[in-house]
Every structure is written in structure tokens, then in C-alpha cells.
Design an enzyme around this catalytic site. Structure first.
Site, PDB file in Angstrom:
ATOM      1  N   GLU A 147       7.327   4.348 -11.452  1.00  0.00           N
ATOM      2  CA  GLU A 147       5.858   4.428 -11.416  1.00  0.00           C
ATOM      3  C   GLU A 147       5.438   5.840 -11.844  1.00  0.00           C
ATOM      4  OE1 GLU A 147       3.706   2.562  -8.179  1.00  0.00           O
ATOM      5  OE2 GLU A 147       2.595   4.438  -7.896  1.00  0.00           O
TER       6      GLU A 147
ATOM      7  N   HIS B 288      -1.765  -0.825 -13.309  1.00  0.00           N
ATOM      8  CA  HIS B 288      -2.377  -1.109 -12.011  1.00  0.00           C
ATOM      9  C   HIS B 288      -3.881  -1.296 -12.233  1.00  0.00           C
ATOM     10  CE1 HIS B 288       0.946   1.121  -9.501  1.00  0.00           C
ATOM     11  NE2 HIS B 288       1.461   0.599 -10.605  1.00  0.00           N
TER      12      HIS B 288
ATOM     13  N   ARG C  86      -6.512  -4.291  -4.248  1.00  0.00           N
ATOM     14  CA  ARG C  86      -7.878  -4.074  -3.759  1.00  0.00           C
ATOM     15  C   ARG C  86      -8.287  -2.625  -4.006  1.00  0.00           C
ATOM     16  NH1 ARG C  86      -9.175  -3.450   2.499  1.00  0.00           N
ATOM     17  NH2 ARG C  86      -8.258  -1.437   1.979  1.00  0.00           N
TER      18      ARG C  86
ATOM     19  N   HIS D 156       0.082  -3.007   6.434  1.00  0.00           N
ATOM     20  CA  HIS D 156      -1.035  -2.248   5.854  1.00  0.00           C
ATOM     21  C   HIS D 156      -1.888  -1.665   6.980  1.00  0.00           C
ATOM     22  CE1 HIS D 156      -4.973  -1.634   3.864  1.00  0.00           C
ATOM     23  NE2 HIS D 156      -4.204  -1.264   2.863  1.00  0.00           N
TER      24      HIS D 156
ATOM     25  N   LYS E 179      -1.661 -13.872  -1.586  1.00  0.00           N
ATOM     26  CA  LYS E 179      -1.599 -13.258  -2.923  1.00  0.00           C
ATOM     27  C   LYS E 179      -0.639 -14.055  -3.814  1.00  0.00           C
ATOM     28  CE  LYS E 179      -1.447  -8.644  -1.325  1.00  0.00           C
ATOM     29  NZ  LYS E 179      -1.621  -7.191  -1.544  1.00  0.00           N
TER      30      LYS E 179
ATOM     31  N   GLN F 223       5.101  -0.698  -0.629  1.00  0.00           N
ATOM     32  CA  GLN F 223       4.700   0.657  -0.241  1.00  0.00           C
ATOM     33  C   GLN F 223       5.972   1.450   0.055  1.00  0.00           C
ATOM     34  OE1 GLN F 223       2.980   3.229  -0.378  1.00  0.00           O
ATOM     35  NE2 GLN F 223       1.112   2.416   0.582  1.00  0.00           N
TER      36      GLN F 223
HETATM   37  P1  FAD Z   1      -5.148  -6.357  -0.022  1.00  0.00           P
HETATM   38  O1  FAD Z   1      -3.995  -7.203  -0.382  1.00  0.00           O
HETATM   39  O2  FAD Z   1      -6.509  -6.894  -0.316  1.00  0.00           O
HETATM   40  O3  FAD Z   1      -5.028  -6.002   1.523  1.00  0.00           O
HETATM   41  C1  FAD Z   1      -5.864  -5.018   2.106  1.00  0.00           C
HETATM   42  C2  FAD Z   1      -5.995  -5.321   3.590  1.00  0.00           C
HETATM   43  O4  FAD Z   1      -6.793  -6.487   3.770  1.00  0.00           O
HETATM   44  C3  FAD Z   1      -4.664  -5.627   4.290  1.00  0.00           C
HETATM   45  O5  FAD Z   1      -4.719  -5.099   5.583  1.00  0.00           O
HETATM   46  C4  FAD Z   1      -4.621  -7.133   4.323  1.00  0.00           C
HETATM   47  O6  FAD Z   1      -3.834  -7.642   5.398  1.00  0.00           O
HETATM   48  C5  FAD Z   1      -6.102  -7.461   4.535  1.00  0.00           C
HETATM   49  N1  FAD Z   1      -6.493  -8.784   4.008  1.00  0.00           N
HETATM   50  C6  FAD Z   1      -6.128  -9.345   2.851  1.00  0.00           C
HETATM   51  N2  FAD Z   1      -6.733 -10.550   2.705  1.00  0.00           N
HETATM   52  C7  FAD Z   1      -7.503 -10.744   3.812  1.00  0.00           C
HETATM   53  C8  FAD Z   1      -8.385 -11.796   4.251  1.00  0.00           C
HETATM   54  N3  FAD Z   1      -8.560 -12.886   3.528  1.00  0.00           N
HETATM   55  N4  FAD Z   1      -9.011 -11.631   5.453  1.00  0.00           N
HETATM   56  C9  FAD Z   1      -8.827 -10.514   6.206  1.00  0.00           C
HETATM   57  N5  FAD Z   1      -8.011  -9.483   5.834  1.00  0.00           N
HETATM   58  C10 FAD Z   1      -7.366  -9.613   4.655  1.00  0.00           C
HETATM   59  N6  FAD Z   1      -4.286   2.283  -5.026  1.00  0.00           N
HETATM   60  C11 FAD Z   1      -4.999   2.713  -6.093  1.00  0.00           C
HETATM   61  O7  FAD Z   1      -6.169   3.075  -5.938  1.00  0.00           O
HETATM   62  N7  FAD Z   1      -4.454   2.772  -7.341  1.00  0.00           N
HETATM   63  C12 FAD Z   1      -3.175   2.381  -7.593  1.00  0.00           C
HETATM   64  O8  FAD Z   1      -2.713   2.429  -8.746  1.00  0.00           O
HETATM   65  C13 FAD Z   1      -2.387   1.919  -6.494  1.00  0.00           C
HETATM   66  N8  FAD Z   1      -1.108   1.504  -6.681  1.00  0.00           N
HETATM   67  C14 FAD Z   1      -0.394   1.007  -5.608  1.00  0.00           C
HETATM   68  C15 FAD Z   1       0.906   0.545  -5.834  1.00  0.00           C
HETATM   69  C16 FAD Z   1       1.658   0.031  -4.789  1.00  0.00           C
HETATM   70  C17 FAD Z   1       3.062  -0.478  -5.048  1.00  0.00           C
HETATM   71  C18 FAD Z   1       1.105  -0.002  -3.471  1.00  0.00           C
HETATM   72  C19 FAD Z   1       1.925  -0.526  -2.321  1.00  0.00           C
HETATM   73  C20 FAD Z   1      -0.186   0.466  -3.243  1.00  0.00           C
HETATM   74  C21 FAD Z   1      -0.954   0.967  -4.305  1.00  0.00           C
HETATM   75  N9  FAD Z   1      -2.260   1.422  -4.126  1.00  0.00           N
HETATM   76  C22 FAD Z   1      -2.992   1.876  -5.188  1.00  0.00           C
HETATM   77  C23 FAD Z   1      -2.856   1.472  -2.785  1.00  0.00           C
HETATM   78  C24 FAD Z   1      -3.673   0.194  -2.444  1.00  0.00           C
HETATM   79  O9  FAD Z   1      -4.797   0.107  -3.281  1.00  0.00           O
HETATM   80  C25 FAD Z   1      -4.096   0.314  -0.980  1.00  0.00           C
HETATM   81  O10 FAD Z   1      -2.979   0.235  -0.143  1.00  0.00           O
HETATM   82  C26 FAD Z   1      -5.214  -0.633  -0.536  1.00  0.00           C
HETATM   83  O11 FAD Z   1      -5.691  -0.162   0.726  1.00  0.00           O
HETATM   84  C27 FAD Z   1      -4.782  -2.079  -0.360  1.00  0.00           C
HETATM   85  O12 FAD Z   1      -4.605  -2.696  -1.552  1.00  0.00           O
HETATM   86  P2  FAD Z   1      -3.973  -4.179  -1.594  1.00  0.00           P
HETATM   87  O13 FAD Z   1      -4.041  -4.626  -2.985  1.00  0.00           O
HETATM   88  O14 FAD Z   1      -2.678  -4.229  -0.916  1.00  0.00           O
HETATM   89  O15 FAD Z   1      -5.085  -4.942  -0.704  1.00  0.00           O
END
Ligand code: FAD
Length: 286
Positions: A17, A78, A108, A148, A164, A175
């Protein structure tokens, strides 16, 4: 090539990455780093999207297309949705398509108090479903071995992770974590929950104390005592800390590869020296 095609060949996939340079840094810095990473022949290189959309112009797309077109490697861009409307996402996806980007890590994004959420997409699963509808892209998702931070518990988090996959994610990247037992325990729960796609383990080498502390406070990874001893002993000796961090990451990767994980996603922090040292030590194990 679609990322999921890299799996299932009896090998541990080893991917990298990188992140785009900060706005005040010359763009060349990332291309010089990529030149050095090319020789390490990673399975793919993913390119982050500015937190909260802060560099959400087309720099992520430009770097990902450079990796494909100029370096001949597989790339992933991303993309976060929290600060984007559907129209914003449509424009970005059009750009990705025009530049031949096939692989997207759909996220997200963290909620940034300075950029209120747009609410067209609440969760990554909404973005995944939206991208999937277009049919143009391979979609990856993020996962969290230690849960998370917004989630009440790991079981609830894994339930949402499964959503997802159901929405169309074909691959997951984790993570960072510093204690492999968290990853193994998470993996077992994820498989029981019906998550069948390949899951890569996210490994971040310690390169300096401040950046790791910031990262850990943002993502909630726990620090095993073996790790905190290293930080305490070498915190005032940057070279020794870097070397110990490289050794620690190698140790984690050897154990993960020997345990048969699908892949390792190395957070290079744009540090080609560290990526070279780690690759040299582990490439024969993959
Ligand atoms: P989600 O999958 O939407 O989850 C977020 C939270 O919501 C979780 O607690 C989940 O349990 C909860 N949730 C999901 N669906 C529901 C539902 N239906 N009802 C209630 N709760 C729900 N960030 C950046 O800004 N740029 C990047 O390039 C970036 N790259 C990343 C790469 C990796 C490998 C990882 C692990 C993280 C990265 N992040 C990045 C950070 C990421 O954006 C954050 O961790 C963010 O807070 C969560 O994103 P997510 O896509 O996992 O969210």
C-alpha cells in the site's frame, strides 16, 4: 487483472500500500518510491484516498493508473464515500473507468468533523452495492481483526463485514495489528460467519515512534508488551527503532505465511528501504 484472480494458486499473496504525497509535497516523490517498489514485484499495489476526501481529486486514480500502465503491475484505488454524493462517486468512477482502473477498495472513510458526511452512503456496504450495480469493477473491502472503533463488539462488526461480501466485495484487506493471535481469532470468526473471500493480513512496520502512536490511536490496534519494549528501548535511536521494526514485521509475516493466510498487505508508508528489507527476508516464504 482483477485482484481475486491472484488468490487460490497455493501461494500467499504479497501486496503493498502507498499513499499520495501531501498537497505541499512534490508529486515526484511518490513516483520515485514506486520505481524502487517495482523491483520487489508485489502482487499488487493499492493507493489510498485522502482521509475525509482531502485529496479526493484524481491523484489516487493517476497513481493507480501509473502503476498499471507504466510499471506493468496490478493496482487498486481506494475510494471513500462518507464525504461524497452519488454524483461525486459517479464522476470518480467514470475517471477510474476512463483510466482503466479495475480494482477498487471501497470504504466508508473516517468521519471528519471538518467535512460533515453527505449521507448518500452511510456505510461501505452501500458504496459496494452502488459500484457493483455498474458492473465495471472488482471490489475489495476493509476488515478489522480487533474490531472497528465504532462497533460495539467484534461479532456485530463481522456481521456488518459479511454485508460487504453480500453487497459484492470479492476480497478483504485488514487493518494493521501487532499481535497475530488477534488476526487468527478474527479469521476463525469471519469464516464461521460465512465470509469466504480471500482476506489479507495488514502489516505495518514501525518506522518511527510518533507515526505509529498516531496510527494506533486512530485505529485502536493493541500493543503487545514485546512491541512496547522495542519502542521504549529504541525510541531515541531512529535507526535502531527502524531495524527493530523491520525485524518485528518480518517475524509477524513469517508466522502468518507459515499459518497459511491468504495474503499479506504491507503498509509501506512510502518507505522503499523498509519494503525492500522486508521483501528480501520473506519473498522466499510466500
Ligand atoms: P464500514 O464498513 O462502513 O464500517 C464502519 C463502521 O460501521 C463499523 O463499525 C461497522 O461495524 C459499522 N457498520 C457497517 N454497516 C453497518 C450497518 N448497516 N449498521 C450499523 N453499523 C454498521 N480511510 C481513508 O480515508 N482512505 C483510505 O485510503 C483508507 N484505506 C484503508 C485501507 C484499509 C485496508 C483499512 C483497514 C482502512 C482504510 N481506511 C482508509 C480507513 C477507513 O476508512 C476507516 O476505518 C473507516 O472508519 C471505516 O471504513 P469501512 O469501509 O471499514 O466502513
Amino acid at each position: 487483472m482483477r485482484i481475486s484472480q491472484l488468490f487460490g494458486k497455493g501461494k500467499c499473496v504479497f501486496s503493498f500500500e502507498v499513499f499520495p504525497p501531501k498537497k505541499n509535497m512534490p508529486a515526484d516523490t511518490i513516483y520515485n518510491t514506486l520505481d524502487s517498489l517495482k523491483d520487489l514485484n508485489p502482487a499488487f499495489i493499492s493507493v489510498t484516498y485522502g482521509a475525509g476526501g482531502t485529496n479526493g481529486d484524481n491523484i489516487t486514480c493517476d497513481i493507480a493508473s501509473h502503476i498499471q500502465d507504466k510499471m506493468g503491475l496490478v493496482s487498486a484505488a481506494h475510494l471513500t464515500c462518507v464525504s461524497n454524493t452519488k454524483a461525486d462517486i459517479d464522476a470518480i468512477l467514470d475517471d477510474f473507468k476512463a483510466k482503466g482502473i479495475e480494482n477498487i477498495l471501497a470504504l466508508r472513510g473516517d468521519i471528519n468533523p471538518e467535512r460533515p458526511p453527505k449521507h448518500d452512503f452511510e456505510y461501505a456496504s452501500d458504496l459496494i452495492a452502488y459500484i457493483k450495480e455498474r458492473g465495471d469493477f472488482h471490489i475489495s473491502a476493509a476488515c478489522y481483526p480487533e474490531c472497528h472503533l465504532d462497533s460495539p463488539d467484534i461479532i456485530t462488526d463481522i456481521k456488518h463485514l459479511k454485508e460487504k461480501q453480500d453487497a459484492g466485495a470479492e476480497h478483504m484487506m485488514s487493518q494493521l495489528f501487532f499481535d497475530n493471535s488477534h488476526f487468527y481469532s478474527f479469521l476463525e470468526k469471519a469464516r464461521i460467519a460465512g465470509i469466504t473471500v480471500p482476506i489479507e493480513a495488514g502489516i505495518m512496520p514501525v518506522t518511527n515512534k510518533r507515526s505509529i502512536e498516531r496510527m494506533v490511536s486512530m485505529c485502536g490496534a493493541s500493543l503487545p508488551s514485546k512491541f512496547t519494549r522495542i519502542m521504549a528501548k529504541y525510541e531515541n535511536n531512529p535507526e535502531a527503532l527502524r531495524d527493530a521494526g523491520i525485524a518485528y514485521a518480518i517475524d509477524q509475516i513469517v508466522d502468518l505465511a507459515a499459518s497459511g493466510v491468504d495474503g499479506i498487505h504491507l503498509y509501506t508508508m512510502n518507505n522503499a528501504y523498509v519494503a525492500e528489507k522486508i521483501s528480501a527476508a520473506v519473498s522466499g516464504l510466500m
